[in-house]
Design a protein around this motif. Structure first.
Motif, PDB file in Angstrom:
ATOM      1  N   GLN A   1       0.835  -1.206   0.000  1.00  0.00           N
ATOM      2  CA  GLN A   1       0.000   0.000   0.000  1.00  0.00           C
ATOM      3  C   GLN A   1       0.867   1.253   0.000  1.00  0.00           C
ATOM      4  N   PHE A   2       1.934   1.247   0.810  1.00  0.00           N
ATOM      5  CA  PHE A   2       2.861   2.372   0.846  1.00  0.00           C
ATOM      6  C   PHE A   2       3.514   2.563  -0.515  1.00  0.00           C
ATOM      7  N   ALA A   3       3.904   1.451  -1.133  1.00  0.00           N
ATOM      8  CA  ALA A   3       4.570   1.520  -2.442  1.00  0.00           C
ATOM      9  C   ALA A   3       3.675   2.138  -3.505  1.00  0.00           C
ATOM     10  N   SER A   4       2.399   1.884  -3.435  1.00  0.00           N
ATOM     11  CA  SER A   4       1.510   2.442  -4.459  1.00  0.00           C
ATOM     12  C   SER A   4       1.055   3.859  -4.137  1.00  0.00           C
ATOM     13  N   ASP A   5       0.907   4.186  -2.858  1.00  0.00           N
ATOM     14  CA  ASP A   5       0.363   5.492  -2.484  1.00  0.00           C
ATOM     15  C   ASP A   5       1.404   6.575  -2.211  1.00  0.00           C
ATOM     16  N   PHE A   6       2.531   6.218  -1.616  1.00  0.00           N
ATOM     17  CA  PHE A   6       3.483   7.219  -1.147  1.00  0.00           C
ATOM     18  C   PHE A   6       4.849   7.163  -1.819  1.00  0.00           C
ATOM     19  N   LEU A   7       5.312   5.979  -2.156  1.00  0.00           N
ATOM     20  CA  LEU A   7       6.673   5.840  -2.683  1.00  0.00           C
ATOM     21  C   LEU A   7       6.927   6.606  -3.980  1.00  0.00           C
ATOM     22  N   PRO A   8       6.001   6.637  -4.934  1.00  0.00           N
ATOM     23  CA  PRO A   8       6.284   7.401  -6.160  1.00  0.00           C
ATOM     24  C   PRO A   8       6.588   8.884  -5.904  1.00  0.00           C
ATOM     25  N   SER A   9       5.827   9.504  -5.019  1.00  0.00           N
ATOM     26  CA  SER A   9       6.086  10.917  -4.696  1.00  0.00           C
ATOM     27  C   SER A   9       7.390  11.080  -3.944  1.00  0.00           C
ATOM     28  N   LEU A  10       7.690  10.143  -3.075  1.00  0.00           N
ATOM     29  CA  LEU A  10       8.935  10.202  -2.314  1.00  0.00           C
ATOM     30  C   LEU A  10      10.141  10.100  -3.242  1.00  0.00           C
ATOM     31  N   VAL A  11      10.090   9.201  -4.193  1.00  0.00           N
ATOM     32  CA  VAL A  11      11.184   9.037  -5.146  1.00  0.00           C
ATOM     33  C   VAL A  11      11.346  10.286  -6.010  1.00  0.00           C
ATOM     34  N   THR A  12      10.257  10.906  -6.371  1.00  0.00           N
ATOM     35  CA  THR A  12      10.307  12.146  -7.159  1.00  0.00           C
ATOM     36  C   THR A  12      11.088  13.235  -6.420  1.00  0.00           C
ATOM     37  N   LEU A  13      10.948  13.278  -5.110  1.00  0.00           N
ATOM     38  CA  LEU A  13      11.627  14.306  -4.319  1.00  0.00           C
ATOM     39  C   LEU A  13      13.135  14.115  -4.253  1.00  0.00           C
ATOM     40  N   LEU A  14      13.633  12.964  -4.668  1.00  0.00           N
ATOM     41  CA  LEU A  14      15.089  12.747  -4.694  1.00  0.00           C
ATOM     42  C   LEU A  14      15.798  13.698  -5.645  1.00  0.00           C
ATOM     43  N   SER A  15      15.081  14.247  -6.605  1.00  0.00           N
ATOM     44  CA  SER A  15      15.695  15.171  -7.552  1.00  0.00           C
ATOM     45  C   SER A  15      15.310  16.627  -7.285  1.00  0.00           C
ATOM     46  N   ASP A  16      14.816  16.917  -6.089  1.00  0.00           N
ATOM     47  CA  ASP A  16      14.447  18.289  -5.727  1.00  0.00           C
ATOM     48  C   ASP A  16      15.690  19.180  -5.734  1.00  0.00           C
ATOM     49  N   SER A  17      15.503  20.450  -6.014  1.00  0.00           N
ATOM     50  CA  SER A  17      16.638  21.370  -6.089  1.00  0.00           C
ATOM     51  C   SER A  17      17.166  21.787  -4.721  1.00  0.00           C
ATOM     52  N   VAL A  18      16.399  21.545  -3.664  1.00  0.00           N
ATOM     53  CA  VAL A  18      16.820  21.947  -2.316  1.00  0.00           C
ATOM     54  C   VAL A  18      17.558  20.784  -1.636  1.00  0.00           C
TER      55      VAL A  18
ATOM     56  N   ASN B   1      18.337  20.119   1.474  1.00  0.00           N
ATOM     57  CA  ASN B   1      17.726  19.575   2.695  1.00  0.00           C
ATOM     58  C   ASN B   1      16.565  18.639   2.383  1.00  0.00           C
ATOM     59  N   VAL B   2      15.859  18.892   1.317  1.00  0.00           N
ATOM     60  CA  VAL B   2      14.780  17.991   0.900  1.00  0.00           C
ATOM     61  C   VAL B   2      15.386  16.655   0.476  1.00  0.00           C
ATOM     62  N   ARG B   3      16.396  16.711  -0.368  1.00  0.00           N
ATOM     63  CA  ARG B   3      17.044  15.468  -0.822  1.00  0.00           C
ATOM     64  C   ARG B   3      17.638  14.693   0.348  1.00  0.00           C
ATOM     65  N   LEU B   4      18.219  15.399   1.309  1.00  0.00           N
ATOM     66  CA  LEU B   4      18.810  14.756   2.481  1.00  0.00           C
ATOM     67  C   LEU B   4      17.743  14.022   3.298  1.00  0.00           C
ATOM     68  N   ASN B   5      16.627  14.665   3.543  1.00  0.00           N
ATOM     69  CA  ASN B   5      15.563  14.025   4.309  1.00  0.00           C
ATOM     70  C   ASN B   5      14.943  12.844   3.574  1.00  0.00           C
ATOM     71  N   VAL B   6      14.805  12.962   2.279  1.00  0.00           N
ATOM     72  CA  VAL B   6      14.284  11.844   1.495  1.00  0.00           C
ATOM     73  C   VAL B   6      15.274  10.680   1.536  1.00  0.00           C
ATOM     74  N   ALA B   7      16.553  10.976   1.401  1.00  0.00           N
ATOM     75  CA  ALA B   7      17.574   9.923   1.451  1.00  0.00           C
ATOM     76  C   ALA B   7      17.578   9.233   2.810  1.00  0.00           C
ATOM     77  N   ARG B   8      17.430   9.992   3.879  1.00  0.00           N
ATOM     78  CA  ARG B   8      17.350   9.393   5.219  1.00  0.00           C
ATOM     79  C   ARG B   8      16.158   8.455   5.324  1.00  0.00           C
TER      80      ARG B   8
END
Length: 65
Positions: free
Chosen positions: A25-42, A44-51
């Motif tokens: 359920q997490f993989a279908s609902d939340f993971l796609p958006s989380l992975v998208t944030l890995l390429s954010d320009s900020v 601190n966002v990338r750091l928190n997503v990586a954590r």
């Protein structure tokens, strides 16, 4: 907006830590958006997503890439 993205990463971590969402359920609902944030320009966002990815998603064994 940056704060929202950081909080989203923390929310995802909490959902998995507390077993609120099942892995599939997490993989279908939340993971796609989380992975998208890995390429954010900020950085601190990338750091928190990586954590979040390192602590909960990758180490949990729930997901195989």
């Amino acid at each position: 907006m940056c704060f929202f993205y950081i909080r989203y990463a923390q929310l995802c971590q909490s959902l998995l830590d507390e077993d609120v969402e099942s892995g599939p359920q997490f993989a279908s609902d939340f993971l796609p958006s989380l992975v998208t944030l890995l390429s954010d320009s900020v950085p601190n966002v990338r750091l928190n997503v990586a954590r979040t990815m390192a602590r909960t998603v990758l180490l949990s064994g729930m997901f195989m890439f």
